[in-house]
Design a protein around this motif. Structure first.
Motif, mmCIF file in Angstrom:
data_model
loop_
_atom_site.group_PDB
_atom_site.id
_atom_site.type_symbol
_atom_site.label_atom_id
_atom_site.label_comp_id
_atom_site.label_asym_id
_atom_site.label_seq_id
_atom_site.Cartn_x
_atom_site.Cartn_y
_atom_site.Cartn_z
ATOM 1 N N UNK A 33 39.711 25.536 53.067
ATOM 2 C CA UNK A 33 41.182 25.587 53.026
ATOM 3 C C UNK A 33 41.846 24.653 54.040
ATOM 4 N N UNK A 34 41.544 23.364 54.006
ATOM 5 C CA UNK A 34 42.071 22.467 55.048
ATOM 6 C C UNK A 34 43.586 22.446 55.140
ATOM 7 N N UNK A 35 44.281 22.709 54.039
ATOM 8 C CA UNK A 35 45.740 22.650 54.048
ATOM 9 C C UNK A 35 46.339 23.607 55.070
ATOM 10 N N UNK A 36 45.771 24.783 55.194
ATOM 11 C CA UNK A 36 46.371 25.804 56.043
ATOM 12 C C UNK A 36 46.243 25.446 57.522
ATOM 13 N N UNK A 55 52.975 30.611 57.671
ATOM 14 C CA UNK A 55 52.505 29.686 58.704
ATOM 15 C C UNK A 55 53.518 28.568 58.924
ATOM 16 N N UNK A 56 54.194 28.156 57.873
ATOM 17 C CA UNK A 56 55.201 27.096 58.017
ATOM 18 C C UNK A 56 56.334 27.525 58.942
ATOM 19 N N UNK A 100 56.757 18.994 53.184
ATOM 20 C CA UNK A 100 55.468 18.807 53.872
ATOM 21 C C UNK A 100 54.319 18.744 52.863
ATOM 22 N N UNK A 101 54.337 19.631 51.864
ATOM 23 C CA UNK A 101 53.272 19.628 50.859
ATOM 24 C C UNK A 101 53.249 18.320 50.070
ATOM 25 N N UNK A 102 54.420 17.775 49.798
ATOM 26 C CA UNK A 102 54.480 16.492 49.094
ATOM 27 C C UNK A 102 53.832 15.397 49.931
ATOM 28 N N UNK A 124 52.467 21.665 66.576
ATOM 29 C CA UNK A 124 52.205 21.241 67.949
ATOM 30 C C UNK A 124 53.328 20.386 68.511
ATOM 31 N N UNK A 125 53.931 19.559 67.689
ATOM 32 C CA UNK A 125 54.895 18.582 68.197
ATOM 33 C C UNK A 125 56.303 18.836 67.683
ATOM 34 N N UNK A 126 56.605 20.084 67.283
ATOM 35 C CA UNK A 126 57.966 20.377 66.849
ATOM 36 C C UNK A 126 58.332 21.823 67.158
ATOM 37 N N UNK A 127 59.623 22.112 67.179
ATOM 38 C CA UNK A 127 60.110 23.452 67.498
ATOM 39 C C UNK A 127 60.757 24.137 66.308
ATOM 40 N N UNK A 128 61.012 23.398 65.252
ATOM 41 C CA UNK A 128 61.677 23.958 64.074
ATOM 42 C C UNK A 128 60.642 24.378 63.024
ATOM 43 N N UNK A 129 60.971 25.363 62.184
ATOM 44 C CA UNK A 129 60.093 25.691 61.059
ATOM 45 C C UNK A 129 59.844 24.464 60.189
ATOM 46 N N UNK A 130 58.686 24.412 59.583
ATOM 47 C CA UNK A 130 58.316 23.275 58.747
ATOM 48 C C UNK A 130 58.946 23.434 57.360
ATOM 49 N N UNK A 131 59.574 22.381 56.876
ATOM 50 C CA UNK A 131 60.127 22.373 55.516
ATOM 51 C C UNK A 131 58.948 22.231 54.554
ATOM 52 N N UNK A 132 58.488 23.350 54.020
ATOM 53 C CA UNK A 132 57.189 23.400 53.363
ATOM 54 C C UNK A 132 57.079 22.493 52.141
ATOM 55 N N UNK A 133 58.061 22.487 51.268
ATOM 56 C CA UNK A 133 57.940 21.679 50.054
ATOM 57 C C UNK A 133 57.831 20.192 50.372
#
Length: 732
Positions: A441-444, A412-413, A463-465, A452-461
């Motif tokens: 599972x609210x995190x997902x 998903x990221x 983001x989780x922090x 919604x507001x970006x075009x690049x993949x999310x830097x997951x680590x």
């Protein structure tokens, strides 16, 4: 009641209905949302308007005379600006399962204006099934809270099918059907999703007229607020499903009996070639528009989990063209929104020629496809991106409202951004959430809507922090590490389609799986225990936010639910070895585990059976109606249908009250049967227990509406009692 027949009247009405959605910002609606979300800090925010631009929403956040100025081209953009500010500058969070809004006394000011534009024209929300697995009993207060959540998470295209039954009631009354003739058509309130999709008639009914009238009003409130915030609700359209009484009233009509194959009687589909098809479709949309307005987006799903009578591409093309034409005759601006579920669920039938024929019969600008479970299997990749149609990347994730820790965090990221940049994705226009149930599972879901507001993949680590900081209100290394464990275990999204369930919620068996209780995990169960250790450690350090206590209970629940499997295997082995003492020891420990899980889950309202039952009964205006709604509520999450239902356990829930009164009692009966039967006949027991389950469904009982016990204290007690037992069970 007369059908709209004059073209001038129709055109005039649709112009009026569409004008209910302002192309400009509705400032009072945005200010009201801020006040609902932050009643004590709302005065610190101002709202301003940005000019609308090429179908792409945008917002700005600017310091302005000591306040935070939120500017957007509509209410969704302003609400998104608010949530962006809360998460990025105030380390706050708002989810279904935990809210953390402890804001600094002095609100931080951005150093410069923050500007965001979405790359996605559409941000879709909801699945037909969500309206029952989660929303069956919602009142306006709960709906208003959800609409605010939707706006803050960028949703601008929600499915809006509440109250559809009232529209059909009016249409069929106009056509001369009596209440008696319709009695076997309308289902009970917990089953509308499958009634609307043509899978069943009448089950859980008869539906009281008081329900239809109250939910007509509720739908009017829902779409009014959605439109005031700049959303374009997707309303239903006619796909041919008619009452069984249609055969007698229109004996020459071309009807086809179809069956969902899940224990329900045939339903009847009116052939799209029949002249009545277009007439009824037109009448439905006109009646609906009069009641609820329109934004010209119409959901229609042909053959949901039912195969068409022919796989001839020419047949499917004509069918599709006629369904669209039925919409167009009532609304020349109609756009057909189709769930792509059929292409996923029945891929043996829906091969490339069939899909292409169905889709290409409708103009490209008059249809939008929902890739309903793109995080599981991206259908767009095997359909030439839906043959040029605009389409939306959606995440499904939860089936049936089952309680489990599960998701595909890494997929998903990256998934939406990778699709957006892929030239083969062609006309990708949006992202969305299409889960069968919410409030888990609210995190997902937070992660998905980050796109919604970006075009690049999310830097997951990273983001989780940040997610952990916002959710728990502190920077805590243990919790950051815990999320790394969760990422690699429960949320790795590998090996299984949807989240594993506990053997506890399955109908009693020696086997570890039953038809709707899948216990296969996507990780080694011992690998999840370190996350539990880390949450308990954080609890001892005093972390106490709403989101933390939910996660602490949920992780504890999952570890205990997993432990049920080795315990079950122990009493099975003892029984087969004729070890009576061992059987009693391990079966009693198994029942004790269920009791302890029930006590743990009683500490969080998210896991209580009581509100589900009480909110169902609250809609009743008579004792008989209250009893009917309670039976609907009990049935959906247990048997699903009658005592012979093949769908039993599909929508199982690990909820306090249900664990103790349903699952535990069922296992007790199984253990008693094993001890007294001599040579057990499992088919005979299955039949007997299904009759007991049906009695449970018809029972009436009040369950607690408020929590019992301290979630941190009880979770720590469970840890002390079970941790070493669990580790030892997996290390054998």
């Amino acid at each position: 009641m007369k059908v709209f027949s004059r073209v001038l009247s129709i055109c005039g009405f649709f112009m009026f209905a569409h004008s209910t959605v302002s192309a400009q910002l509705n400032k009072p609606a945005s200010l009201a949302l801020i006040k609902r979300v932050l009643p004590e800090r709302a005065a610190s925010f101002e709202v301003g308007e940005l000019p609308a631009s090429a179908a792409k929403d945008a917002f700005e956040i600017t310091p302005h005379q000591g306040k935070i100025l939120l500017k957007g081209n509509n209410g969704v953009a302003v609400a998104s600006a608010l949530y962006y500010y809360l998460t990025e500058y105030c380390h706050a969070q708002i989810t279904w399962n935990g809210t953390q809004l402890k804001l600094p006394a002095k609100l931080p000011m951005p150093a410069a204006t923050v500007k965001k534009t979405t790359p996605y024209q559409y941000r879709y929300y909801l699945n037909y099934c969500t309206f029952n697995y989660s929303m069956s009993w919602w009142d306006w207060k709960r709906w208003q809270k959800e609409i605010d959540w939707m706006a803050m998470h960028g949703i601008n295209m929600p499915l809006a099918i509440t109250g559809e039954e009232y529209t059909w009631y009016e249409v069929y009354k106009q056509m001369g059907f009596t209440d008696k003739e319709l009695e076997g058509f309308f289902c009970g309130p917990a089953y509308f999703s499958w009634f609307w999709m043509g899978n069943l008639d009448g089950w859980g009914g008869p539906l009281p007229l008081s329900w239809m009238k109250s939910h007509k009003t509720l739908q009017q409130q829902i779409v009014k607020q959605e439109r005031e915030l700049g959303m374009t609700p997707v309303l239903p359209a006619f796909t041919g499903h008619v009452p069984a009484a249609f055969k007698e009233k229109y004996p020459n009509a071309k009807l086809k009996a179809t069956n969902w194959n899940n224990g329900f009687a045939d339903t009847y589909i009116l052939d799209s070639e029949d002249p009545l098809f277009a007439k009824i479709g037109k009448q439905f949309l006109e009646t609906q528009a009069r009641l609820f307005g329109t934004d010209h987006l119409y959901s229609a799903d042909t053959f949901n989990e039912n195969e068409p009578p022919s796989d001839d591409p020419a047949f499917l093309s004509k069918l599709s063209a006629r369904i669209y034409e039925g919409m167009r005759q009532a609304d020349t601006s109609a756009v057909w929104v189709m769930q792509g579920w059929l292409f996923y669920s029945d891929r043996k039938f829906w091969k490339a020629p069939q899909i292409e024929a169905l889709l290409k019969a409708v103009p490209d600008n008059k249809m939008i496809l929902l890739d309903l479970a793109a995080e599981i299997e991206p259908v767009w990749k095997r359909t030439d991106a839906f043959y040029g149609k605009p389409w939306i990347w959606n995440q499904l994730n939860n089936f049936g409202g089952n309680v489990n820790l599960f998701g595909r965090l890494e997929g998903v990221a990256a998934g939406p951004a990778l699709a957006l940049k892929d030239p083969d994705s062609k006309n990708l226009k949006g992202i969305g959430l299409t889960m069968e149930a919410i409030e888990n599972n609210p995190v997902i879901y937070e992660l998905t809507m980050q796109h919604t507001w970006q075009t690049e993949p999310i830097a997951l680590d990273a983001w989780l922090k940040k997610y952990a900081r916002n959710r728990y209100g502190v920077d805590n290394d243990s919790l950051v590490k815990a999320w790394q464990v969760l990422k690699k275990t429960a949320y790795n999204g590998q090996a299984i389609r949807d989240g594993a369930e506990s053997i506890i919620t399955g109908r009693p068996t020696f086997d570890s799986t039953t038809i709707w209780t899948r216990t296969k995990l996507n990780y080694a169960p011992l690998d999840l225990v370190p996350a539990w250790d880390l949450f308990i450690h954080a609890a001892k350090k005093g972390v106490r936010t709403d989101g933390f206590t939910y996660d602490l209970v949920d992780v504890t629940r999952q570890v205990m639910a997993n432990y049920a499997t080795p315990l079950q295997q122990q009493w099975v082995r003892a029984y087969k070895a004729h070890d009576l003492a061992g059987f009693r020891k391990y079966s009693n420990a198994y029942l004790e585990l269920i009791d302890d899980m029930d006590r743990l889950l009683a500490t969080r309202k998210d896991f209580l059976l009581g509100p589900w039952i009480a909110s169902a009964r609250n809609w009743g205006t008579t004792p008989a109606e209250k009893a009917l709604y309670e039976q609907n509520a009990r049935d959906l999450i247990t048997l699903w249908g009658d005592e012979e239902s093949p769908l039993h356990e599909y929508a199982n829930r690990q909820w306090s009250g249900l664990l103790k009164d349903f699952y535990k009692v069922r296992w007790e009966q199984f253990f008693d049967y094993l001890l007294t039967s001599g040579q057990p006949d499992f088919k005979a027991f299955d039949k007997k227990i299904s009759q007991w389950e049906w009695e449970f469904v018809k029972t009436q009982k009040n369950y607690p509406l408020t929590t019992s016990g301290d979630p941190v204290v009880v979770a720590q007690q469970m840890y002390t009692k079970y941790h070493d037992l669990i580790v030892a069970a997996y290390e054998r």
